[in-house]
Design a protein around this motif. Structure first.
Motif, mmCIF file in Angstrom:
data_model
loop_
_atom_site.group_PDB
_atom_site.id
_atom_site.type_symbol
_atom_site.label_atom_id
_atom_site.label_comp_id
_atom_site.label_asym_id
_atom_site.label_seq_id
_atom_site.Cartn_x
_atom_site.Cartn_y
_atom_site.Cartn_z
ATOM 1 N N ALA A 142 69.294 21.659 48.412
ATOM 2 C CA ALA A 142 70.057 21.973 49.708
ATOM 3 C C ALA A 142 69.198 23.331 50.360
ATOM 4 O O ALA A 142 69.367 24.143 49.895
ATOM 5 C CB ALA A 142 71.425 22.483 49.364
ATOM 6 N N VAL A 143 68.381 22.826 51.548
ATOM 7 C CA VAL A 143 67.676 23.940 52.064
ATOM 8 C C VAL A 143 67.947 23.770 53.811
ATOM 9 O O VAL A 143 68.232 22.833 54.082
ATOM 10 C CB VAL A 143 66.165 23.329 51.884
ATOM 11 N N MET A 144 67.928 24.914 54.211
ATOM 12 C CA MET A 144 67.991 25.466 55.610
ATOM 13 C C MET A 144 66.796 25.338 55.880
ATOM 14 O O MET A 144 66.135 26.592 55.473
ATOM 15 C CB MET A 144 68.980 26.404 55.891
ATOM 16 N N PHE A 145 65.998 24.414 56.757
ATOM 17 C CA PHE A 145 64.854 24.966 57.315
ATOM 18 C C PHE A 145 65.085 25.632 58.837
ATOM 19 O O PHE A 145 65.544 25.078 59.487
ATOM 20 C CB PHE A 145 63.866 23.545 57.535
ATOM 21 N N GLN A 146 64.262 26.702 58.959
ATOM 22 C CA GLN A 146 64.426 27.197 60.280
ATOM 23 C C GLN A 146 63.001 27.406 61.131
ATOM 24 O O GLN A 146 62.086 28.024 60.339
ATOM 25 C CB GLN A 146 65.055 28.622 60.365
ATOM 26 N N THR A 147 62.767 26.701 62.054
ATOM 27 C CA THR A 147 61.531 26.674 62.751
ATOM 28 C C THR A 147 61.409 27.697 64.070
ATOM 29 O O THR A 147 62.408 27.533 64.787
ATOM 30 C CB THR A 147 61.286 25.355 63.130
ATOM 31 N N SER A 148 60.373 28.264 64.046
ATOM 32 C CA SER A 148 59.974 29.273 65.342
ATOM 33 C C SER A 148 58.798 29.129 65.226
ATOM 34 O O SER A 148 57.668 28.789 64.901
ATOM 35 C CB SER A 148 60.442 30.651 64.787
ATOM 36 N N THR A 149 58.205 29.863 66.563
ATOM 37 C CA THR A 149 57.014 30.253 66.938
ATOM 38 C C THR A 149 56.626 31.758 67.286
ATOM 39 O O THR A 149 57.623 32.238 67.883
ATOM 40 C CB THR A 149 56.579 29.058 68.035
ATOM 41 N N VAL A 150 55.578 32.311 66.883
ATOM 42 C CA VAL A 150 55.135 33.443 67.340
ATOM 43 C C VAL A 150 53.976 33.440 68.275
ATOM 44 O O VAL A 150 53.153 34.469 68.368
ATOM 45 C CB VAL A 150 54.925 34.451 66.372
ATOM 46 N N ALA A 151 53.514 32.342 68.873
ATOM 47 C CA ALA A 151 52.248 31.792 69.532
ATOM 48 C C ALA A 151 52.147 32.969 70.631
ATOM 49 O O ALA A 151 50.905 33.122 71.043
ATOM 50 C CB ALA A 151 52.336 30.477 69.887
ATOM 51 N N ASP A 152 53.261 33.317 71.171
ATOM 52 C CA ASP A 152 53.319 33.958 72.375
ATOM 53 C C ASP A 152 52.790 35.324 72.372
ATOM 54 O O ASP A 152 52.370 36.226 73.068
ATOM 55 C CB ASP A 152 54.684 34.058 73.230
ATOM 56 N N ASP A 153 52.777 35.879 70.966
ATOM 57 C CA ASP A 153 52.271 37.196 70.501
ATOM 58 C C ASP A 153 50.742 37.077 69.970
ATOM 59 O O ASP A 153 50.121 38.242 69.641
ATOM 60 C CB ASP A 153 53.169 37.976 69.244
ATOM 61 N N PHE A 154 50.269 35.899 70.099
ATOM 62 C CA PHE A 154 48.877 36.066 69.513
ATOM 63 C C PHE A 154 47.935 35.499 70.841
ATOM 64 O O PHE A 154 48.312 34.618 71.405
ATOM 65 C CB PHE A 154 48.527 34.675 68.598
ATOM 66 N N GLU A 155 46.610 36.028 71.144
ATOM 67 C CA GLU A 155 45.576 35.069 71.849
ATOM 68 C C GLU A 155 45.253 34.024 71.153
ATOM 69 O O GLU A 155 44.957 33.968 69.957
ATOM 70 C CB GLU A 155 44.404 36.066 71.858
ATOM 71 N N GLN A 156 45.522 33.010 72.212
ATOM 72 C CA GLN A 156 44.862 31.559 71.518
ATOM 73 C C GLN A 156 43.519 31.118 71.830
ATOM 74 O O GLN A 156 42.873 31.640 72.845
ATOM 75 C CB GLN A 156 46.099 30.601 72.303
ATOM 76 N N LEU A 157 43.112 30.320 71.192
ATOM 77 C CA LEU A 157 41.809 29.724 71.297
ATOM 78 C C LEU A 157 41.935 28.041 71.242
ATOM 79 O O LEU A 157 42.494 27.502 70.199
ATOM 80 C CB LEU A 157 40.974 30.077 70.379
ATOM 81 N N HIS A 158 41.676 27.543 72.551
ATOM 82 C CA HIS A 158 41.959 25.869 72.432
ATOM 83 C C HIS A 158 40.632 25.157 72.167
ATOM 84 O O HIS A 158 39.573 25.379 72.888
ATOM 85 C CB HIS A 158 42.291 25.844 73.973
ATOM 86 N N ALA A 159 40.487 24.197 71.115
ATOM 87 C CA ALA A 159 39.178 23.698 70.688
ATOM 88 C C ALA A 159 40.133 22.282 70.002
ATOM 89 O O ALA A 159 40.910 22.375 69.284
ATOM 90 C CB ALA A 159 38.628 24.628 69.667
ATOM 91 N N THR A 160 39.437 21.310 70.208
ATOM 92 C CA THR A 160 39.934 20.134 69.775
ATOM 93 C C THR A 160 39.325 19.818 68.167
ATOM 94 O O THR A 160 37.938 19.674 68.347
ATOM 95 C CB THR A 160 39.529 18.776 70.546
ATOM 96 N N SER A 161 40.025 19.636 67.214
ATOM 97 C CA SER A 161 39.477 19.102 65.897
ATOM 98 C C SER A 161 39.602 17.935 65.664
ATOM 99 O O SER A 161 40.361 17.251 66.272
ATOM 100 C CB SER A 161 40.150 20.230 65.048
ATOM 101 N N GLU A 162 38.976 17.720 64.549
ATOM 102 C CA GLU A 162 39.094 16.121 64.161
ATOM 103 C C GLU A 162 39.009 16.199 62.491
ATOM 104 O O GLU A 162 38.153 17.032 61.694
ATOM 105 C CB GLU A 162 37.568 15.427 64.477
#
Length: 472
Positions: free
Chosen positions: A288-308
């Protein structure tokens, strides 16, 4: 008896492994005089080329560690480098000797690790010329970063990556011999990252033969020639024959290569293991597990690049800018520290128990480790890994349990989570650099649900794929 303790005789320490074979370790250099038991324990591998694994007690990969202990291991290498590159004066020698004593205390005693790390980080070591650090993926990404961060200026850092970014041309690409993951690339946004005449410091957790190091030195020297290289590692097991290859390369290229490590020695395997492939997943039903999903992306500078990935599927989910994967310089350190502190404060407020594990993923090690360090008391850190290890439940054996799954970033790659027992933690925070789809996350979430921890936080540090973008 499968986890028998090591014994020492005539400067040779013998490590029994699963009552089937042993490893003899003869120490030839130990600059900080660290006890072997503070550096590693042993496990077996089902591998024809190498039947054993040094399970580091400093890295935070296969076993949980105090995050400050792991950070201190990089600091220790930084001090050894500073000692090597600075002019020796009586004042400098006294200061370095003091730092070494403090580092040893912090590395041996987790209760002192935080104070020692923070104190040494304030020293802000400085050198007259630019030093370029390269960490080897995946195990040494955090080690290289924590070593680099000790230098207040004139320093840059990049780590090799197994990621494939089709639109970017790698500044360096080489093969890792005898590895379960071969191709290494360096994608430097600043294409002058390797230019100049200053030393390059190559950082790995362990040097076995040194062939990988020789490969990357050849590649760098062909494009960005210089006179001086340093190889920094926690452990150095090169034989005399291996060391001769370094001497030969020095003569061939007209360079100097200086090895620095916390422990150097010779190893000998006695006996032949008869190992059956172990099921790399606990045979337990989903808890029995409670998964809690969140994001902290707004606190990090991001780099946009497409990976394969290895299956040819592409992802436009963003990367975190200052992990080191795409290169960074000393001026970026302050920004990253502020980002880390803000996020650690947010996650600390979400803690509901006293026993917390923060888990990094793959190459994404340093930032989760630093966040873990600022999340309060009772927090341990470790990371997922690509390393396939033979598990065994004996009390003194290094890797007692394990679970394997298809990596969210690349389903063609198998990742593992080791040494998490049911009831060991009140909660686990899993930090992923890139935001993955539910389908990609499913194998990992299934394994996390079998670990016996009732509360698991999934924390994304990057932005999801752009609306309308599809994997190809």
């Amino acid at each position: 008896m499968s986890g028998s303790c090591p014994s020492t005789n005539n400067n040779i320490t013998t490590f029994p492994i699963l009552d089937q074979f042993s490893l003899h370790v003869q120490v030839t250099h130990n600059p900080l005089e660290l006890p072997l038991e503070s550096l590693f324990s042993m496990a077996a591998r089902i591998n024809k080329k190498r039947s054993f694994l040094f399970v580091s007690k400093l890295l935070g990969k296969h076993i949980p560690v105090n995050p400050y202990t792991s950070l201190l291991s990089g600091v220790a290498l930084a001090v050894l480098l500073y000692e090597h590159l600075t002019e020796k004066t009586e004042e400098t020698n006294v200061q370095i000797a003091k730092w070494k004593r403090e580092m040893v205390e912090g590395l041996i005693d987790p209760k002192q690790a935080r104070q020692v790390y923070n104190m040494l980080l304030q020293e802000s070591l400085s050198l007259p010329e630019t030093i370029r650090f390269v960490g080897f993926a995946e195990t040494a990404t955090a080690l290289g970063h924590s070593m680099y961060e000790m230098f207040a200026d004139h320093a840059s850092y990049i780590h090799t990556t197994r990621e494939y970014v089709p639109a970017m041309h790698p500044d360096i690409q080489f093969e890792e011999e005898h590895s379960h993951a071969m191709a290494h690339r360096c994608y430097a946004l600043d294409h002058e990252a390797f230019a100049g005449e200053g030393p390059i410091v190559l950082v790995d957790d362990e040097i076995t033969t040194g062939k990988t190091t020789l490969n990357i030195i050849r590649d760098i020297q062909a494009r960005y020639p210089r006179k001086q290289y340093v190889i920094a590692s926690l452990l150095d097991w090169r034989t005399e024959t291996d060391e001769l290859r370094f001497v030969e390369l020095e003569a061939e290229l007209g360079i100097t290569i200086t090895p620095l490590s916390l422990l150097k020695g010779r190893i000998e395997v006695v006996g032949t293991p008869q190992l059956e492939p172990a099921e790399q997943a606990d045979q337990q039903s989903q808890h029995a597990v409670m998964f809690q999903t969140s994001t902290v992306a707004d606190d990090f500078e991001q780099l946009h690049a497409t990976s394969e990935d290895g299956e040819g599927k592409r992802s436009t989910a963003s990367y975190v800018q200052h992990t080191g994967r795409f290169g960074m310089q000393s001026r970026h350190n302050g920004v990253l520290r502020e980002e880390i502190s803000r996020i650690a404060k947010r996650l600390r407020s979400q803690r509901t128990g006293e026993r917390t594990l923060v888990m990094g993923t793959g190459e994404f090690m340093y930032i989760p480790m630093r966040i873990a360090a600022e999340m309060g008391e009772g927090v341990l850190y470790q990371s997922t890994t690509r390393s396939p290890i033979h598990t065994h439940p004996a009390p003194a054996y290094a890797v007692r349990s394990g679970a394997g799954y298809a990596s969210p970033e690349d389903a063609s790659v198998r990742n593992f989570i080791y040494n998490i027992a049911p009831g060991q933690y009140d909660e686990i925070f899993v930090l992923l650099e890139r935001h993955m789809s539910e389908e990609r996350m499913e194998p990992m979430l299934k394994v996390l649900g079998q670990l016996g921890c009732g509360h698991i936080h999934i924390v994304y540090c990057g932005l999801p794929e752009k609306t309308g973008d599809n994997e190809q």
